[in-house]
Write a protein that holds these residues in place. Sequence first.
Motif, mmCIF file in Angstrom:
data_model
loop_
_atom_site.group_PDB
_atom_site.id
_atom_site.type_symbol
_atom_site.label_atom_id
_atom_site.label_comp_id
_atom_site.label_asym_id
_atom_site.label_seq_id
_atom_site.Cartn_x
_atom_site.Cartn_y
_atom_site.Cartn_z
ATOM 1 N N TRP A 12 46.689 -74.578 -27.594
ATOM 2 C CA TRP A 12 45.170 -74.753 -27.825
ATOM 3 C C TRP A 12 44.573 -73.621 -28.932
ATOM 4 N N ARG A 13 45.324 -72.407 -28.992
ATOM 5 C CA ARG A 13 44.780 -71.522 -30.163
ATOM 6 C C ARG A 13 45.098 -72.168 -31.468
ATOM 7 N N ASP A 14 46.110 -72.971 -31.752
ATOM 8 C CA ASP A 14 46.307 -73.531 -32.919
ATOM 9 C C ASP A 14 45.262 -74.670 -33.146
ATOM 10 N N LEU A 15 44.941 -75.556 -31.941
ATOM 11 C CA LEU A 15 43.943 -76.590 -32.312
ATOM 12 C C LEU A 15 42.680 -75.856 -32.478
ATOM 13 N N GLY A 26 40.043 -92.144 -35.572
ATOM 14 C CA GLY A 26 41.072 -93.390 -35.530
ATOM 15 C C GLY A 26 42.199 -93.146 -36.137
ATOM 16 N N LYS A 27 42.329 -92.063 -37.272
ATOM 17 C CA LYS A 27 43.371 -91.559 -38.137
ATOM 18 C C LYS A 27 44.510 -91.139 -37.364
ATOM 19 N N PRO A 28 45.861 -91.228 -37.730
ATOM 20 C CA PRO A 28 46.839 -90.681 -36.811
ATOM 21 C C PRO A 28 46.805 -89.117 -37.200
ATOM 22 N N GLY A 29 46.891 -88.207 -36.172
ATOM 23 C CA GLY A 29 47.111 -86.997 -36.270
ATOM 24 C C GLY A 29 45.745 -86.453 -35.735
ATOM 25 N N TYR A 30 44.863 -87.307 -35.365
ATOM 26 C CA TYR A 30 43.455 -86.963 -34.849
ATOM 27 C C TYR A 30 43.093 -87.103 -33.445
ATOM 28 N N TYR A 31 42.118 -86.735 -32.818
ATOM 29 C CA TYR A 31 41.802 -87.152 -31.406
ATOM 30 C C TYR A 31 40.372 -87.126 -31.162
ATOM 31 N N THR A 32 39.984 -88.192 -30.607
ATOM 32 C CA THR A 32 38.617 -88.216 -30.415
ATOM 33 C C THR A 32 38.293 -87.559 -29.020
ATOM 34 N N VAL A 33 37.304 -86.737 -28.788
ATOM 35 C CA VAL A 33 37.165 -86.219 -27.490
ATOM 36 C C VAL A 33 36.514 -87.039 -26.402
ATOM 37 N N LEU A 56 39.075 -84.358 -33.383
ATOM 38 C CA LEU A 56 39.825 -82.812 -33.684
ATOM 39 C C LEU A 56 41.357 -83.280 -34.224
ATOM 40 N N ARG A 57 41.670 -82.445 -35.025
ATOM 41 C CA ARG A 57 42.829 -82.408 -35.660
ATOM 42 C C ARG A 57 43.985 -81.913 -34.682
ATOM 43 N N VAL A 58 45.103 -82.481 -34.401
ATOM 44 C CA VAL A 58 45.861 -82.287 -33.312
ATOM 45 C C VAL A 58 47.371 -81.911 -33.990
ATOM 46 N N LEU A 59 47.407 -82.170 -35.142
ATOM 47 C CA LEU A 59 48.892 -81.968 -35.969
ATOM 48 C C LEU A 59 48.484 -80.788 -36.737
#
Length: 308
Positions: free
Chosen positions: A95-98, A71-78, A116-119
């Motif tokens: 995707w390699r950075d992720l 739920g935090k900004p910059g993160y994504y729940t699969v 997952l961190r997406v930033l």
Amino acid sequence: MQPTFHPSIKLLLACGLLSLTACGTSLNRAPVEERPVGGSVKPAPAAPVAPSPSSAPAAEAKPLPGAENAGKPGYYTVKPGDTLIRIALDNGQNWRDLSKWNNLDKPNLIEVGQVLRVLPPGVDAGSVAARPVSTAKVETRPLDSKPNAGAASASTVADKSASAASSSASAASAAASGAVASRDNDEDPAWAWPTSTAVGAGFDEQRNKGLAFFGKPGDAVLAAADGRVVYAGSGLRGYGNLVIIKHNATYLTAYAHNQTLLVKEDQAVRKGQKIAEMGSSDAEQVKLHFEVRKLGKPIDPAKVLPAR
């Protein structure tokens, strides 16, 4: 001479003999089975059964990686059906950075509910989310002003204000190096059309997240701007043979349904370079599906591409 008995005495003797015979005979009763009134046999009490592992209290579930950041900004729940490539595309990342930011040993194995961190680490998610989605960049100048080729020299920059000097120096540096592949700034790229064929279907945020160009097998597919290839393959369902180019920290472009890919991941490309040949992979007809994504959000390519 045998004694003679009175008939009544004979009757008494006969009764006595019958009584003696009856006393010497054992009584054999037939077995009797007790049944309830309904007629069904009463079942025997069940033997005690050891509780199965499933009926035992479940062990405390181990939290999934990154659950504390849900739920935090910059993160994504699969979510079900997600792949790392899809998550990267939807968030404007490689995707390699992720994989690197989340310490994924096996990028192909992500779990539903994993966060997952997406930033990039250290980036303020609030400031990134606040960036407006704009159309092509327009530079304004006074009516009596003309571009000066030497405006970026050290002596001229010293006479300008700090903000003007910073802008001029940045422009001069980019022009001198010519290297705009995968830049880390958020400037709008210098766009070009990805193919010479006509647009067959326009942008629709719900049904078509880009432009569709219809053509012939083998028609050239061109990079729409300078950048670096972050994906080249067929691992994203619905896109066929796909190329994704990252142009800077803000923009990605995607080129789908190709019959042949001419570039590899991590390869730098220039605007107008042939990167693929048009085809019909994972499509019903030969076409190029072209997307422009700003911070992962699809935008109408027609609003940023130059006039034809």
